[in-house]
Every structure is written in C-alpha cells, then in structure tokens.
Scaffold this motif. Structure first.
Motif, PDB file in Angstrom:
ATOM      1  N   PHE A   1       0.865  -1.172   0.000  1.00  0.00           N
ATOM      2  CA  PHE A   1       0.000   0.000   0.000  1.00  0.00           C
ATOM      3  C   PHE A   1       0.903   1.224   0.000  1.00  0.00           C
ATOM      4  CE2 PHE A   1      -1.946   3.537   2.156  1.00  0.00           C
ATOM      5  CZ  PHE A   1      -3.189   3.614   1.558  1.00  0.00           C
ATOM      6  N   ILE A   2       0.718   2.112  -0.980  1.00  0.00           N
ATOM      7  CA  ILE A   2       1.516   3.339  -1.066  1.00  0.00           C
ATOM      8  C   ILE A   2       0.564   4.523  -0.969  1.00  0.00           C
ATOM      9  CG2 ILE A   2       3.188   4.655  -2.406  1.00  0.00           C
ATOM     10  CD1 ILE A   2       3.968   2.016  -3.790  1.00  0.00           C
ATOM     11  N   GLY A   3       0.665   5.262   0.130  1.00  0.00           N
ATOM     12  CA  GLY A   3      -0.243   6.370   0.405  1.00  0.00           C
ATOM     13  C   GLY A   3      -0.002   7.581  -0.472  1.00  0.00           C
ATOM     14  N   ALA A   4      -0.934   8.505  -0.420  1.00  0.00           N
ATOM     15  CA  ALA A   4      -0.910   9.710  -1.248  1.00  0.00           C
ATOM     16  C   ALA A   4       0.365  10.517  -1.029  1.00  0.00           C
ATOM     17  CB  ALA A   4      -2.122  10.572  -0.935  1.00  0.00           C
ATOM     18  N   SER A   5       0.931  10.998  -2.119  1.00  0.00           N
ATOM     19  CA  SER A   5       2.112  11.866  -2.141  1.00  0.00           C
ATOM     20  C   SER A   5       3.375  11.217  -1.578  1.00  0.00           C
ATOM     21  CB  SER A   5       1.831  13.179  -1.405  1.00  0.00           C
ATOM     22  OG  SER A   5       0.776  13.871  -2.056  1.00  0.00           O
ATOM     23  N   ALA A   6       3.412   9.903  -1.491  1.00  0.00           N
ATOM     24  CA  ALA A   6       4.633   9.220  -1.053  1.00  0.00           C
ATOM     25  C   ALA A   6       5.674   9.295  -2.163  1.00  0.00           C
ATOM     26  CB  ALA A   6       4.336   7.772  -0.699  1.00  0.00           C
ATOM     27  N   VAL A   7       6.939   9.280  -1.758  1.00  0.00           N
ATOM     28  CA  VAL A   7       8.042   9.354  -2.709  1.00  0.00           C
ATOM     29  C   VAL A   7       8.990   8.191  -2.412  1.00  0.00           C
ATOM     30  CG1 VAL A   7       9.972  10.752  -3.528  1.00  0.00           C
ATOM     31  CG2 VAL A   7       7.853  11.860  -2.831  1.00  0.00           C
ATOM     32  N   ILE A   8       9.248   7.372  -3.416  1.00  0.00           N
ATOM     33  CA  ILE A   8      10.159   6.233  -3.290  1.00  0.00           C
ATOM     34  C   ILE A   8      11.247   6.447  -4.331  1.00  0.00           C
ATOM     35  CG2 ILE A   8      10.371   3.732  -3.428  1.00  0.00           C
ATOM     36  CD1 ILE A   8       7.338   3.619  -2.803  1.00  0.00           C
ATOM     37  N   LEU A   9      12.478   6.668  -3.874  1.00  0.00           N
ATOM     38  CA  LEU A   9      13.551   7.051  -4.781  1.00  0.00           C
ATOM     39  C   LEU A   9      14.752   6.122  -4.698  1.00  0.00           C
ATOM     40  CD1 LEU A   9      13.593  10.907  -4.180  1.00  0.00           C
ATOM     41  CD2 LEU A   9      12.543   9.682  -6.077  1.00  0.00           C
ATOM     42  N   GLY A  10      15.349   5.856  -5.837  1.00  0.00           N
ATOM     43  CA  GLY A  10      16.588   5.097  -5.914  1.00  0.00           C
ATOM     44  C   GLY A  10      16.376   3.608  -5.964  1.00  0.00           C
ATOM     45  N   GLY A  11      17.468   2.876  -5.812  1.00  0.00           N
ATOM     46  CA  GLY A  11      17.446   1.423  -5.903  1.00  0.00           C
ATOM     47  C   GLY A  11      17.000   0.763  -4.617  1.00  0.00           C
ATOM     48  N   VAL A  12      15.818   1.089  -4.155  1.00  0.00           N
ATOM     49  CA  VAL A  12      15.299   0.517  -2.911  1.00  0.00           C
ATOM     50  C   VAL A  12      14.353  -0.635  -3.207  1.00  0.00           C
ATOM     51  CG1 VAL A  12      15.522   2.675  -1.635  1.00  0.00           C
ATOM     52  CG2 VAL A  12      13.384   2.164  -2.755  1.00  0.00           C
ATOM     53  N   SER A  13      14.256  -1.542  -2.248  1.00  0.00           N
ATOM     54  CA  SER A  13      13.308  -2.655  -2.340  1.00  0.00           C
ATOM     55  C   SER A  13      12.272  -2.491  -1.252  1.00  0.00           C
ATOM     56  CB  SER A  13      14.027  -3.989  -2.133  1.00  0.00           C
ATOM     57  OG  SER A  13      14.877  -4.251  -3.214  1.00  0.00           O
ATOM     58  N   ILE A  14      11.022  -2.607  -1.634  1.00  0.00           N
ATOM     59  CA  ILE A  14       9.922  -2.557  -0.684  1.00  0.00           C
ATOM     60  C   ILE A  14       9.402  -3.982  -0.563  1.00  0.00           C
ATOM     61  CG2 ILE A  14       7.705  -1.504  -0.113  1.00  0.00           C
ATOM     62  CD1 ILE A  14       9.991   0.547  -0.482  1.00  0.00           C
ATOM     63  N   GLY A  15       9.423  -4.542   0.635  1.00  0.00           N
ATOM     64  CA  GLY A  15       9.005  -5.917   0.843  1.00  0.00           C
ATOM     65  C   GLY A  15       7.510  -6.118   0.670  1.00  0.00           C
ATOM     66  N   ASP A  16       7.107  -7.378   0.530  1.00  0.00           N
ATOM     67  CA  ASP A  16       5.691  -7.733   0.381  1.00  0.00           C
ATOM     68  C   ASP A  16       4.889  -7.270   1.594  1.00  0.00           C
ATOM     69  OD1 ASP A  16       6.482  -8.968  -1.943  1.00  0.00           O
ATOM     70  OD2 ASP A  16       6.318 -11.005  -1.145  1.00  0.00           O
TER      71      ASP A  16
END
Length: 145
Positions: free
Chosen positions: A95-110
C-alpha cells in the motif's frame, strides 16, 4: 476484478513494445498522460491487479521500476530514480499512500505500507509500516510465520 483503463493502456503499450511494434507504445503512454495525468512508461513492470486509485492522478513511475501484484498506489506518488542509484522494486500487496516518494534502488518488501507523504530512500522489510518525511519504520509485523 476488472482492470482500470490506465492499466489496460499500459498492458497494450507494453505488449507492443515487447513485440517491437513502433509508435503505438509512445502514443498510448502519451494518451494516459493527457487523459489521466499519470506518467506510466510502457518499459516498467507492473504486476496484475495493481490499482492506481483516483485514476493515478499525478503519479510518476520510473521507466525501469518494478511494481508487484496487488499493489495499491494513491495519487501524486513518485516511484523514481535517484541520480543513477538504480530504480525501485516494489513487492506484492504493498500500500503506497498519497504523495509518497520512493527514490533510488530501494526494495519494498511484500505487504508493506508506505504512509502518505513518506519519503523512502532505504529498503523496507516485508510487513513494515513506514511513515515520515525521511521514512522510518513505525511498526513491523513478521510475515515469515
């Protein structure tokens, strides 16, 4: 569940791109940008049942980003690069909330939750809830049980 028009446009453009059909992928991507105000390149990987809430209004996705199945993305989300430091890989059912910023070579787990307005610059483990301007883990649920 029926896919929304945005992801249908993306899937058609991605299929054409993979089969080396010129012009159509770019046209469909620009159509999405004009109709829905979303920058969803046909070169990124978007899993099944990904939902762009509010028609993906204002979302910008990196051309090499990977978004796992069942992910929900709210408006004005940026999933992008960071000066040559790779591209984000989003796990399943995130779940990615409003106006979130995910930058670069990151991994978001399940099954992770990214709070509204969070800025994620580091990896997020599976089942974690991250919040804040420089995202930090607010809650962690071990999903390996």
């Amino acid at each position: 569940m029926k896919e929304k028009k945005i992801t249908r446009y993306y899937r058609k453009a991605n299929w054409c791109w993979k089969h080396h059909i010129p012009i159509i992928p770019g046209f469909l991507m620009r159509m999405c940008r004009v109709l829905y105000s979303i920058d969803l390149p046909y070169t990124c990987e978007v899993g099944r049942n990904v939902e762009f809430q509010h028609n993906g209004l204002g979302c910008v996705i990196h051309s090499k980003a990977v978004i796992g199945e069942g992910t929900q993305i709210y408006q004005n989300v940026t999933i992008g690069g960071r000066n040559g430091r790779g591209h984000p890989v989003i796990g399943k059912n995130v779940f990615i909330g409003a106006s979130a910023v995910i930058l670069g070579g990151v991994s978001i787990g399940d099954n992770a939750v990214i709070g509204a307005n969070a800025t994620v610059l580091e990896d997020v483990p599976a089942g974690a809830v991250v919040v804040g301007e420089k995202a930090h883990i607010a809650k962690y649920v071990d999903t390996k049980e």
